[in-house]
Design an enzyme around this catalytic site. Structure first.
Site, PDB file in Angstrom:
ATOM      1  N   ARG A 121     -22.145  -2.794   5.377  1.00 42.24           N
ATOM      2  CA  ARG A 121     -22.039  -2.767   3.921  1.00 42.24           C
ATOM      3  C   ARG A 121     -23.175  -2.086   3.172  1.00 42.24           C
ATOM      4  O   ARG A 121     -22.967  -1.395   2.182  1.00 42.24           O
ATOM      5  CB  ARG A 121     -22.022  -4.215   3.440  1.00 42.24           C
ATOM      6  CG  ARG A 121     -20.710  -4.559   2.906  1.00 42.24           C
ATOM      7  CD  ARG A 121     -20.663  -5.989   2.625  1.00 42.24           C
ATOM      8  NE  ARG A 121     -19.368  -6.417   3.071  1.00 42.24           N
ATOM      9  CZ  ARG A 121     -18.907  -7.615   2.947  1.00 42.24           C
ATOM     10  NH1 ARG A 121     -19.669  -8.544   2.407  1.00 42.24           N
ATOM     11  NH2 ARG A 121     -17.721  -7.923   3.344  1.00 42.24           N
ATOM     12  N   GLU A 144     -13.587  -5.714  10.148  1.00 46.11           N
ATOM     13  CA  GLU A 144     -14.281  -5.281   8.921  1.00 46.11           C
ATOM     14  C   GLU A 144     -15.509  -4.466   9.304  1.00 46.11           C
ATOM     15  O   GLU A 144     -15.865  -4.384  10.487  1.00 46.11           O
ATOM     16  CB  GLU A 144     -14.674  -6.506   8.078  1.00 46.11           C
ATOM     17  CG  GLU A 144     -13.451  -7.234   7.538  1.00 46.11           C
ATOM     18  CD  GLU A 144     -13.775  -8.479   6.727  1.00 46.11           C
ATOM     19  OE1 GLU A 144     -14.942  -8.894   6.704  1.00 46.11           O
ATOM     20  OE2 GLU A 144     -12.845  -9.023   6.128  1.00 46.11           O
ATOM     21  N   HIS A 176     -21.159  -5.431  -2.574  1.00 43.05           N
ATOM     22  CA  HIS A 176     -19.951  -5.086  -1.824  1.00 43.05           C
ATOM     23  C   HIS A 176     -19.554  -3.679  -2.230  1.00 43.05           C
ATOM     24  O   HIS A 176     -19.535  -3.356  -3.416  1.00 43.05           O
ATOM     25  CB  HIS A 176     -18.834  -6.087  -2.141  1.00 43.05           C
ATOM     26  CG  HIS A 176     -17.692  -6.036  -1.168  1.00 43.05           C
ATOM     27  ND1 HIS A 176     -16.837  -4.966  -1.103  1.00 43.05           N
ATOM     28  CD2 HIS A 176     -17.286  -6.908  -0.213  1.00 43.05           C
ATOM     29  CE1 HIS A 176     -15.930  -5.195  -0.144  1.00 43.05           C
ATOM     30  NE2 HIS A 176     -16.193  -6.370   0.411  1.00 43.05           N
ATOM     31  N   ARG A 196     -25.962  -9.051   5.460  1.00 41.11           N
ATOM     32  CA  ARG A 196     -24.954  -9.915   6.107  1.00 41.11           C
ATOM     33  C   ARG A 196     -23.799  -9.091   6.672  1.00 41.11           C
ATOM     34  O   ARG A 196     -23.249  -8.214   5.994  1.00 41.11           O
ATOM     35  CB  ARG A 196     -24.403 -10.909   5.093  1.00 41.11           C
ATOM     36  CG  ARG A 196     -23.282 -11.768   5.615  1.00 41.11           C
ATOM     37  CD  ARG A 196     -22.843 -12.728   4.559  1.00 41.11           C
ATOM     38  NE  ARG A 196     -22.244 -12.045   3.439  1.00 41.11           N
ATOM     39  CZ  ARG A 196     -20.927 -11.977   3.205  1.00 41.11           C
ATOM     40  NH1 ARG A 196     -20.079 -12.548   4.034  1.00 41.11           N
ATOM     41  NH2 ARG A 196     -20.472 -11.352   2.154  1.00 41.11           N
ATOM     42  N   HIS A 247     -22.405  -9.116  -4.794  1.00 45.15           N
ATOM     43  CA  HIS A 247     -21.420  -9.910  -4.066  1.00 45.15           C
ATOM     44  C   HIS A 247     -22.009 -11.141  -3.388  1.00 45.15           C
ATOM     45  O   HIS A 247     -21.388 -12.211  -3.372  1.00 45.15           O
ATOM     46  CB  HIS A 247     -20.784  -8.990  -3.020  1.00 45.15           C
ATOM     47  CG  HIS A 247     -19.724  -9.613  -2.184  1.00 45.15           C
ATOM     48  ND1 HIS A 247     -18.569 -10.146  -2.715  1.00 45.15           N
ATOM     49  CD2 HIS A 247     -19.627  -9.788  -0.836  1.00 45.15           C
ATOM     50  CE1 HIS A 247     -17.806 -10.610  -1.732  1.00 45.15           C
ATOM     51  NE2 HIS A 247     -18.430 -10.418  -0.598  1.00 45.15           N
TER      52      HIS A 247
END
Ligand code: FAD
Ligand code: SIN
Length: 525
Positions: free
Chosen positions: A288, A113, A241, A384, A349
């Site tokens: 992100r 990811e 997100h 994160r 998110h």
């Protein structure tokens, strides 16, 4: 009615259940959740759980990726702890029956990811959270030492304040003796006395009008600790997100996992052009915060409501095999992801901040631990890294049990706590007062406290919120307690903390971007 337990666990997601299963070896456990056990952020997790599994991956690489994503704001001891303990905790999940996908050679099929330099995400198809939650529920429901209380809503944690003492942020040794809890079926308020309490109440998505979180995510644990004068930190770091499925009016927003970009999907504008390389050399797989801001910028420049995610160039059968739920969900909305571009936009998110805990999961309040999304361990810093949160939840739940059992035998129940007092209250005359105020909080936060902020917007948000705060406290004092009024108070507290802490940060870092201070000022790590 008063109940007594060695361990009181508030929250039945990954953090709460894994704590309960381990604590039950040492005493009696009560596990509370406000709806049913299957409704939690954990259940909705898609991508998976990060853990170093095979070479050439290494702890050093995972640590470095986490620190880079965290934008100089991580706590290095927390990062090292979580990443090095990951393989042991993954083994615990396997022991509890969690099934992670394997390849044809019997090796774990690892996804990648955004922000990860290696393939290291263990997953179950594209619904890892559901697989984990179901496995944990099976374990907890059959455990003789754990009493599960569904539809029990924790209102307040109990401290010296409930013994008539004045408790301030400067009071030394604030202690937690359990919680007042509303049984939503009988409407009675019970006193749960405990020797040790864990808050595992999850996220805050309901503070925003669009979110990937289910409706239970109202930040109750954070608000309770704030009222009890515990320490809350890093609330300005709200994660959006990049790829929520664009479906106006649908709540929660359906997530299109980041793993699909790890698999090869690319972001495109409505005219079909790729744009991420303009913003970051890692393209669609940048961390992100960068991807969400880039999409936000493209949408604003062009006046569009969404961008596209394109996976049509990949083998259709493979795509369906890896992402069966996303394929099915999109098809129900008329989008065949093997042929059509997927409309997506950034969506609230996750919250990186929360109840400050040390390396043992101990909060600033004695006898009170926190784990999972409601806590702030320092792992995530200002942003994160994907799939690090399920991992953090299980590592810190484990640490909290190990710490609590060192001294729990020396603790007693505080029998001086009085029953809940609802003298002088009545049923609220108009529920609309609560529901409308809730909508207003969501609107304030989504309009003024989103991906790009400014002092002017934040101050406006604070002014509007103050009115709602005063009205709600007035209503709360006169109303019979209900889950609705408690949740409204909690989202107001959480929104207040986000805005206040955002105003204090005079720089842009990670998820906090403000046009007034666009540069990162200090290097913290
Ligand atoms: P939760 O799982 O949210 O559980 C909270 C519990 O607290 C619930 O049982 C709730 O009923 C209870 N509760 C709350 N308030 C009260 C109260 N007042 N009284 C009683 N009970 C209460 N993370 C990853 O690492 N990998 C992923 O792939 C991933 N994908 C995600 C996808 C989606 C759509 C979402 C929403 C999140 C995702 N995340 C992912 C984030 C991750 O799922 C969460 O951070 C994590 O599951 C939080 O676990 P938790 O145990 O802290 O809280
Ligand atoms: C996702 O699957 O993209 C979500 C992963 C996460 O939030 O960690």
């Amino acid at each position: 009615m008063t109940r007594r337990f060695d361990f009181l666990v508030i929250g039945g997601g990954m953090a709460g259940i894994s704590f309960a299963l381990k604590a039950a070896k040492y005493g009696k456990v009560a596990l509370l959740c406000k709806t049913t056990l299957d409704e939690s952020n954990t259940t909705y997790a898609q991508g998976g759980i990060a853990s170093v599994t095979y070479e050439p991956d290494s702890f050093d690489k995972h640590i470095e990726d986490t620190l880079i994503a965290g934008d100089g704001h991580c706590s290095l001891p927390a990062v090292e702890k979580v990443i090095k303990e990951a393989p042991t905790q993954i083994q615990e999940l396997l022991n509890w029956g969690v099934d992670f996908d394997k390849d044809e050679n019997g090796l774990f099929d690892l996804h990648r990811e955004g922000g990860h330099s290696e393939h290291r995400i263990l997953h179950h198809k594209d619904n890892t959270g559901y697989e984990i939650q179901e496995s944990l529920i099976r374990q907890v429901k059959s455990h003789p030492e754990i009493e599960v209380y569904e539809h029990y809503f924790a209102i307040e944690i109990l401290t010296q304040h409930h013994l008539g003492q004045i408790v301030t942020h400067h009071t030394p040794n604030i202690e937690c003796y359990g919680a007042y809890v509303l049984n939503q079926q009988s409407n009675n308020i019970h006193t749960f006395l405990s020797k040790v309490t864990l808050l595992a109440t999850g996220g805050i998505g309901s503070v925003y009008s669009t979110t990937t979180n289910p409706a239970i995510a109202t930040g109750d644990g954070i608000a309770m600790v704030h009222r009890a004068r515990g320490i809350i930190r890093d609330m300005e770091f709200v994660q959006f997100h990049p790829t929520g499925l664009y479906q106006p009016g649908v709540r929660p927003t359906y997530l299109i996992t980041e793993a699909i970009r790890g698999y090869g999907a690319v972001l495109r504008c409505k005219d079909g052009k790729e744009f991420m390389q303009k913003y970051d050399e890692r393209g669609s797989l940048a961390p992100r915060d960068i991807v969400a801001r880039a999409i936000d910028n493209e949408m604003k420049i062009r006046g569009h409501q969404f961008v596209y995610l394109d996976v049509t160039h990949k083998n259709a059968e493979e795509t369906k095999e890896h992402f069966p739920n996303i394929y099915k969900q999109c098809l129900e909305s008329g989008i065949d992801i093997t042929k059509d571009y997927i409309p997506v936009s950034p969506i609230q998110h996750y919250l990186c901040g929360g109840i400050v805990v040390d390396l043992n999961g101990q909060s600033s309040i004695n006898r009170l631990y926190a784990a999972g999304e409601c806590s702030c361990t320092g792992l995530h810093g200002a942003n994160r890294l994907a799939s690090n949160s399920l991992l953090e939840a299980i590592v810190y739940a484990d640490a909290a049990v190990k710490d609590a059992v060192k001294y729990i035998d020396k603790l007693t129940f505080n029998e001086s706590i009085p029953d809940w007092n609802d003298e002088g209250t009545s049923l609220p005359e108009e529920m609309v007062l609560i529901t409308q105020s809730f909508r207003e909080v969501e609107q304030i936060m989504s309009t003024y406290v989103g991906i790009v902020r400014s002092n002017l917007r934040l101050k406006r948000a604070l002014n509007r919120l103050e009115i709602l705060y005063r009205e709600t406290e007035h209503l709360f004092e006169r109303s019979v307690v209900s889950r609705e009024i408690c949740e409204l108070r909690n989202v107001i507290s959480v929104a207040y903390l986000i805005i206040k802490q955002a105003l204090l940060r005079k720089e842009s870092r990670g998820l906090h971007y403000t046009v007034d201070y666009p540069e990162r000022m200090r290097n913290e790590i």
